[in-house]
Motif scaffolding. Structure first.
Motif, PDB file in Angstrom:
ATOM      1  N   ASP A 435      37.380  51.248  42.188  1.00  0.00           N
ATOM      2  CA  ASP A 435      38.656  51.691  41.909  1.00  0.00           C
ATOM      3  C   ASP A 435      38.476  53.344  40.922  1.00  0.00           C
ATOM      4  O   ASP A 435      37.147  53.367  41.152  1.00  0.00           O
ATOM      5  N   ALA A 436      39.968  53.242  40.340  1.00  0.00           N
ATOM      6  CA  ALA A 436      39.286  54.350  39.153  1.00  0.00           C
ATOM      7  C   ALA A 436      38.056  54.163  38.743  1.00  0.00           C
ATOM      8  O   ALA A 436      37.792  55.893  37.983  1.00  0.00           O
ATOM      9  N   ASP A 437      37.977  53.567  38.499  1.00  0.00           N
ATOM     10  CA  ASP A 437      36.243  53.097  36.888  1.00  0.00           C
ATOM     11  C   ASP A 437      35.426  52.911  37.805  1.00  0.00           C
ATOM     12  O   ASP A 437      34.448  52.571  37.035  1.00  0.00           O
ATOM     13  N   GLY A 438      35.455  53.092  39.169  1.00  0.00           N
ATOM     14  CA  GLY A 438      34.119  52.993  39.934  1.00  0.00           C
ATOM     15  C   GLY A 438      33.772  51.749  40.065  1.00  0.00           C
ATOM     16  O   GLY A 438      32.018  51.343  40.709  1.00  0.00           O
ATOM     17  N   ASN A 439      34.504  50.751  39.865  1.00  0.00           N
ATOM     18  CA  ASN A 439      34.170  49.218  40.707  1.00  0.00           C
ATOM     19  C   ASN A 439      34.665  48.952  42.082  1.00  0.00           C
ATOM     20  O   ASN A 439      35.232  49.558  42.519  1.00  0.00           O
ATOM     21  N   VAL A 440      33.806  48.351  42.611  1.00  0.00           N
ATOM     22  CA  VAL A 440      34.165  47.542  44.241  1.00  0.00           C
ATOM     23  C   VAL A 440      34.941  46.624  43.986  1.00  0.00           C
ATOM     24  O   VAL A 440      34.616  45.545  43.382  1.00  0.00           O
ATOM     25  N   VAL A 441      36.365  46.694  44.665  1.00  0.00           N
ATOM     26  CA  VAL A 441      36.833  45.890  44.959  1.00  0.00           C
ATOM     27  C   VAL A 441      37.765  46.204  46.232  1.00  0.00           C
ATOM     28  O   VAL A 441      37.148  46.747  47.105  1.00  0.00           O
ATOM     29  N   VAL A 442      37.739  44.806  46.538  1.00  0.00           N
ATOM     30  CA  VAL A 442      38.749  44.258  48.236  1.00  0.00           C
ATOM     31  C   VAL A 442      40.044  44.579  48.015  1.00  0.00           C
ATOM     32  O   VAL A 442      40.875  44.329  48.121  1.00  0.00           O
ATOM     33  N   ARG A 443      40.328  45.041  48.858  1.00  0.00           N
ATOM     34  CA  ARG A 443      41.925  46.033  49.373  1.00  0.00           C
ATOM     35  C   ARG A 443      42.290  45.663  50.980  1.00  0.00           C
ATOM     36  O   ARG A 443      41.315  45.675  51.326  1.00  0.00           O
ATOM     37  N   ARG A 444      43.474  44.795  51.121  1.00  0.00           N
ATOM     38  CA  ARG A 444      43.713  45.114  52.476  1.00  0.00           C
ATOM     39  C   ARG A 444      44.985  46.046  53.473  1.00  0.00           C
ATOM     40  O   ARG A 444      45.638  46.600  51.851  1.00  0.00           O
TER      41      ARG A 444
END
Length: 491
Positions: A435-444
Motif C-alpha cells: 500500500d501507500a505506506d509500504g505495508n503488504v496488503v491483500v487485494r482482490r
C-alpha cells in the motif's frame, strides 16, 4: 452540415388532398388501361402499370409514412420520372413514323429534332428527381424553391390538359392527361404540406439502418480504412485489464442486503459499461457494409448462457435492450427478468427456433442462406424481427469465466453481424501488494479482456472510455442514479 428532415402532418388538409389526387390518378389510369386502346406489352408496363404503382405508392408513403419517413417518397418520384421519360420516347417514336404530324408541331420539337428532344426530356426529368432528392436527403431548408420546382410540371401538364380538351382529344387520352395532372399536382400539394422537424431529435433518413443511424461526419481516413480492412476480425484490437474489486464487493453486499438477492459483480460491470456509453457514445457504434452506424439510445447487450452448469448442458443466447439512463436497479430488473424466463422455460426461445430451423437445412442450402443473409446485412435489408433474435447484431457481447473458475479468454469477433465489442470477464483472485505506506496488503481482482473493432473509434477513444469505466468501478454508488449528462454522438 446538419441534416434537415421533413414531414407531413396527418392533421393538415393538404396532406390528404395530395393523397386523394394521387389515388385519383391511379383510378383514371386503371380506367384508361381497362377500356382504352390496346398497347404493346412494353408500353402497357411503362405507361399503365408503372404510373399506377407510382401513384398508389406515393399516396401510401404520404399517408402512412409521411409523419416519420417522408424521405422514402423519392422512390415513387424517381419512377414517375422514368414513366414520363418513356412517354416522351413513345411520343417521339409515333411522330417519327408520321413526319407530317411532327412538322405540324413545330416549336421545340422541330428545333431539337427527334432523339435530341427525348434526351432533353430525360435530362429535365432526372434533374427534377435529383433536386427533389436533394431536399429529401436534408441538404436544403429552402422549401419555397422545392415548391416552385414541383409547381412547374403541374402547371405545364395542366395547360396541356386544357389545350387537349379544346381540341377534342379522345376520352381515354384525356384520362391519361388528367392522371398526369393529378400525379404532378399531388407532389406539388405535398410540397406545400411539408414542414421541417424542429424537436431537436434525430429522425431517420436515407442511408440509415433499422438498427442504427449512419455516422456521416467521420474523417476520410476512417472511411478508407473500412475498405482496406473489410473483415471485423482483421480489424480487431484487444485490451487486457484488471479491476480491483474491494469497493465493488462492498457495494454488492449492500445491494444484497437491500433485497437484490442475485446481485453480483457481473451486474456492476455491465452497468459501468452502459454508463460509459452515456459519456462516450462512440462505444455504441458499429460497422456494417463498410459504413459506421450509431445505435444512440438503444444499447443492445447479448450473452450466451447455459440452462445448467454441465458439459452437456443446453446453451442459448439472450439479448437485452438497455438505455444510457438506466440505473443499476433498472438494469438488474431487466436482466433478471430475461434470465429467469430462460432458466425456467424449455429451450424454445426465438433464437433457438431460428437456429433450429437453419440447422435443419441441408449443408449446401444452409451455406447459400447464410450468404444471402450476409448480402442483405451488407445493405441493411435484414428484417427487424431477425435482427432482434440474432446474437450477432448488438452493442456488446459478454461472457463470464468466473463461474468456470478460469481467467478471461481473448474471444474473436464475428464477421457476420455487427458486434463491435466482445468482453470476457475472468474469475476473482487475490494478490499481495504494497500500500501507500509500504505495508503488504491483500487485494482482490478480476481480469477482463476486451476485443473491439478499431474501425468504429480509434484506440485513444477506447482508452479514454476504459479509464472512465475503471473510475466508475472504484465508486459504484454513482450507478444508483441516472447520469447527470448524456453525450450525443457526432452526426
Amino acid at each position: 452540415m446538419k441534416i434537415i428532415r421533413y414531414y407531413v402532418s396527418r392533421k393538415n388538409p393538404l396532406t390528404w388532398l395530395a393523397v386523394a389526387m394521387s389515388v385519383g390518378a391511379a383510378v383514371l389510369l386503371i380506367l384508361s388501361a381497362s377500356f382504352g386502346p390496346k398497347l404493346s406489352a412494353v408500353n402497357f408496363s411503362f405507361q399503365k402499370i408503372l404510373p399506377i404503382l407510382v401513384a398508389l405508392g406515393f399516396a401510401f408513403i404520404v399517408a402512412v409514412r409521411g409523419p416519420k419517413t417522408l424521405y422514402r417518397s423519392t422512390k415513387p418520384v424517381f419512377w414517375a420520372c422514368v414513366y414520363f421519360g418513356q412517354v416522351a420516347l413513345d411520343w417521339h417514336l409515333r411522330l417519327k413514323a408520321d413526319p407530317a404530324a411532327a412538322n405540324a408541331l413545330g416549336g421545340g420539337y422541330a428545333l431539337f429534332g427527334y432523339m435530341r428532344y427525348v434526351i432533353a426530356c430525360w435530362i429535365i426529368y432526372l434533374a427534377f428527381y435529383f433536386i427533389y432528392r436533394f431536399f429529401m436527403t436534408g441538404r436544403s431548408k429552402r422549401l419555397l424553391f422545392l415548391q416552385i420546382v414541383t409547381l412547374l410540371p403541374f402547371a405545364v401538364l395542366t395547360y396541356d390538359f386544357i389545350n387537349a380538351c379544346t381540341k377534342g382529344v379522345e376520352n381515354f387520352d384525356l384520362f391519361d392527361k388528367l392522371a398526369n395532372v393529378l400525379l404532378t399536382g399531388a407532389l406539388f400539394v405535398a410540397a406545400l404540406a411539408m414542414h421541417r422537424f424542429t424537436d431537436g431529435k434525430y429522425h431517420p433518413t436515407w442511408g440509415d439502418r433499422s438498427d442504427g443511424r449512419r455516422v456521416r461526419t467521420i474523417d476520410g481516413m476512417n472511411v478508407v480504412a473500412n475498405y482496406i480492412m473489410p473483415n471485423r476480425n482483421g480489424a480487431s484490437n484487444s485490451i487486457n485489464g484488471k479491476i480491483e474489486i474491494t469497493n465493488v464487493e462492498r457495494y454488492i453486499h449492500k445491494k444484497r442486503a437491500e433485497g437484490m438477492e442475485n446481485f453480483g459483480i457481473f451486474h456492476v460491470i455491465l452497468a459501468a459499461y452502459v454508463r460509459s456509453i452515456a459519456k462516450y457514445p462512440g462505444c455504441n457504434r458499429f460497422l456494417s457494409g463498410q459504413r459506421v452506424y450509431q445505435r444512440d439510445e438503444d444499447i443492445q447487450f447479448t450473452m450466451a448462457m447455459k440452462k445448467d452448469m454441465s458439459t452437456d448442458g443446453e446453451e442459448t443466447m439472450i439479448k437485452l435492450h438497455l438505455t444510457q439512463t438506466d440505473t443499476i436497479e433498472q438494469l438488474y430488473e431487466k436482466f433478471n427478468k430475461v434470465y429467469e424466463e430462460v432458466k425456467s422455460t424449455p429451450l424454445d426461445s426465438s433464437f433457438d427456433a431460428v437456429a433450429g430451423a437453419l440447422a435443419s437445412l441441408p449443408g449446401l442450402l444452409l451455406k447459400f442462406v447464410v450468404w444471402v443473409l450476409k448480402v442483405m446485412d451488407y445493405f441493411g435489408k435484414i428484417p427487424k424481427f431477425l435482427l432482434e433474435v440474432s446474437p450477432f447484431h448488438a452493442s456488446v457481447i459478454f461472457t463470464s469465466m468466473g463461474s468456470l473458475g478460469i481467467p478471461p479468454i481473448l474471444h474473436h469477433l464475428y464477421d457476420f453481424g455487427n458486434l463491435p465489442v466482445f468482453i470476457a470477464v475472468g474469475r476473482k483472485y487475490r494478490k499481495q501488494e504494497f500500500d501507500a505506506d509500504g505495508n503488504v496488503v491483500v487485494r482482490r481482482y478480476v481480469d477482463y479482456v476486451m476485443n473491439c473493432d478499431e474501425r468504429t473509434v480509434d484506440g485513444f477513444y477506447y482508452a479514454t472510455a476504459m479509464k472512465y469505466f475503471h473510475k466508475l468501478l472504484r465508486n459504484p454508488e454513482v450507478l444508483d442514479q441516472p447520469p447527470e449528462e448524456i453525450v450525443r454522438d457526432i452526426d
